[in-house]
Design a protein around this motif. Structure first.
Motif, PDB file in Angstrom:
ATOM      1  N   ALA A   1       0.847  -1.257  -0.052  1.00  0.00           N
ATOM      2  CA  ALA A   1      -0.021   0.105  -0.104  1.00  0.00           C
ATOM      3  C   ALA A   1       0.708   1.212  -0.129  1.00  0.00           C
ATOM      4  O   ALA A   1       0.572   2.109  -0.647  1.00  0.00           O
ATOM      5  N   VAL A   2       2.033   1.107   0.690  1.00  0.00           N
ATOM      6  CA  VAL A   2       2.702   2.409   0.638  1.00  0.00           C
ATOM      7  C   VAL A   2       3.543   2.771  -0.666  1.00  0.00           C
ATOM      8  O   VAL A   2       3.562   3.908  -1.132  1.00  0.00           O
ATOM      9  N   LEU A   3       3.915   1.700  -1.385  1.00  0.00           N
ATOM     10  CA  LEU A   3       4.616   1.874  -2.599  1.00  0.00           C
ATOM     11  C   LEU A   3       3.714   2.211  -3.489  1.00  0.00           C
ATOM     12  O   LEU A   3       4.022   3.049  -4.225  1.00  0.00           O
ATOM     13  N   ILE A   4       2.286   2.045  -3.586  1.00  0.00           N
ATOM     14  CA  ILE A   4       1.299   2.513  -4.429  1.00  0.00           C
ATOM     15  C   ILE A   4       1.084   4.070  -4.021  1.00  0.00           C
ATOM     16  O   ILE A   4       0.929   4.915  -5.111  1.00  0.00           O
ATOM     17  N   PHE A   5       1.037   4.236  -2.790  1.00  0.00           N
ATOM     18  CA  PHE A   5       1.011   5.582  -2.410  1.00  0.00           C
ATOM     19  C   PHE A   5       1.917   6.481  -3.080  1.00  0.00           C
ATOM     20  O   PHE A   5       1.714   7.584  -3.461  1.00  0.00           O
ATOM     21  N   ILE A   6       3.366   6.327  -2.828  1.00  0.00           N
ATOM     22  CA  ILE A   6       4.287   6.937  -3.018  1.00  0.00           C
ATOM     23  C   ILE A   6       4.180   7.023  -4.744  1.00  0.00           C
ATOM     24  O   ILE A   6       4.584   8.206  -5.193  1.00  0.00           O
ATOM     25  N   GLY A   7       4.036   5.985  -5.485  1.00  0.00           N
ATOM     26  CA  GLY A   7       4.002   6.301  -6.779  1.00  0.00           C
ATOM     27  C   GLY A   7       2.748   7.126  -7.271  1.00  0.00           C
ATOM     28  O   GLY A   7       2.976   7.997  -8.376  1.00  0.00           O
ATOM     29  N   VAL A   8       1.525   7.188  -6.681  1.00  0.00           N
ATOM     30  CA  VAL A   8       0.379   8.101  -6.834  1.00  0.00           C
ATOM     31  C   VAL A   8       0.929   9.690  -6.512  1.00  0.00           C
ATOM     32  O   VAL A   8       0.569  10.448  -7.340  1.00  0.00           O
TER      33      VAL A   8
END
Length: 206
Positions: A189-196
């Motif tokens: 979830a954190v990696l997706i958040f950083i990408g967004v």
């Protein structure tokens, strides 16, 4: 710096899950083997972004116009893959009735228990270290596409991985492997958040 630390924690979640699982299913695991495994996990997490950064740097002039999209796609893919696998493990945990003895280890971490020699074997440890650090190649590409240096972030990623793995080994001896599933979910979830966040920051600036 905070973003680098969050990326480091997210990338370390697979290795952390392996450490938890290995400690939970290997009662006789020695401290020397745990330290060696944590060091190798950390080393490969350090080396993979560096390799990805140098590889991507050769093509940097061609990707500057779409660098934010590259960062978003790669981080969303890594995070999504981790998230989907962790949710599958959670469903398997629920199907087993939620008892600790029946909870399967996370997919990558399962290798630590599946092989006869387990994490105590250097060959097995090297295989797991590579398997849990492949995603970090993409992070090196992301940093190269954004024109950011790689040595300091890679060092942070390696050190964070080492510390979390050492903690995972000691926690796993007491708490069991199933906590690794929740760690993987949070990491994805954190990696997706950083990408967004990277994508939106570039789109709003343009």
């Amino acid at each position: 710096m905070m973003q680098t630390f969050l990326i480091a924690c997210s990338l370390a979640m697979d290795a952390f899950a392996v450490s938890l699982s290995a400690a939970a299913c290997s009662a006789g695991l020695r401290k020397r083997a745990m330290f060696r495994a944590a060091f190798l996990f950390g080393f490969f997490q350090f080396a993979m972004p560096v390799a990805g950064w140098f590889g991507a740097s050769f093509f940097l002039d061609y990707i500057r116009a779409v660098d934010h999209w590259i960062a978003f796609v790669l981080l969303a893919f890594i995070g999504g893959k981790t998230l989907v696998q962790s949710l599958a493990d959670l469903r398997a945990k629920t199907a087993c009735g939620g008892t600790n003895a029946e909870i399967p280890a996370p997919s990558v971490a399962a290798e630590a228990c599946a092989k006869p020699a387990g994490i105590g074997s250097l060959r097995t440890t090297l295989v797991l270290a590579v398997a849990t650090s492949i995603d970090a190649l993409s992070v090196g590409i992301v940093f190269a596409s954004m024109g950011q240096p790689i040595w300091e972030p890679s060092l942070v990623i390696g050190l964070v991985t080492f510390v979390l793995c050492m903690a995972g080994f000691f926690i796993g001896k007491k708490a069991g492997a199933f906590f690794g599933i929740y760690a993987q979910t949070a990491g994805g979830a954190v990696l997706i958040f950083i990408g967004v966040r990277i994508l939106l920051s570039h789109l709003l600036e343009s």
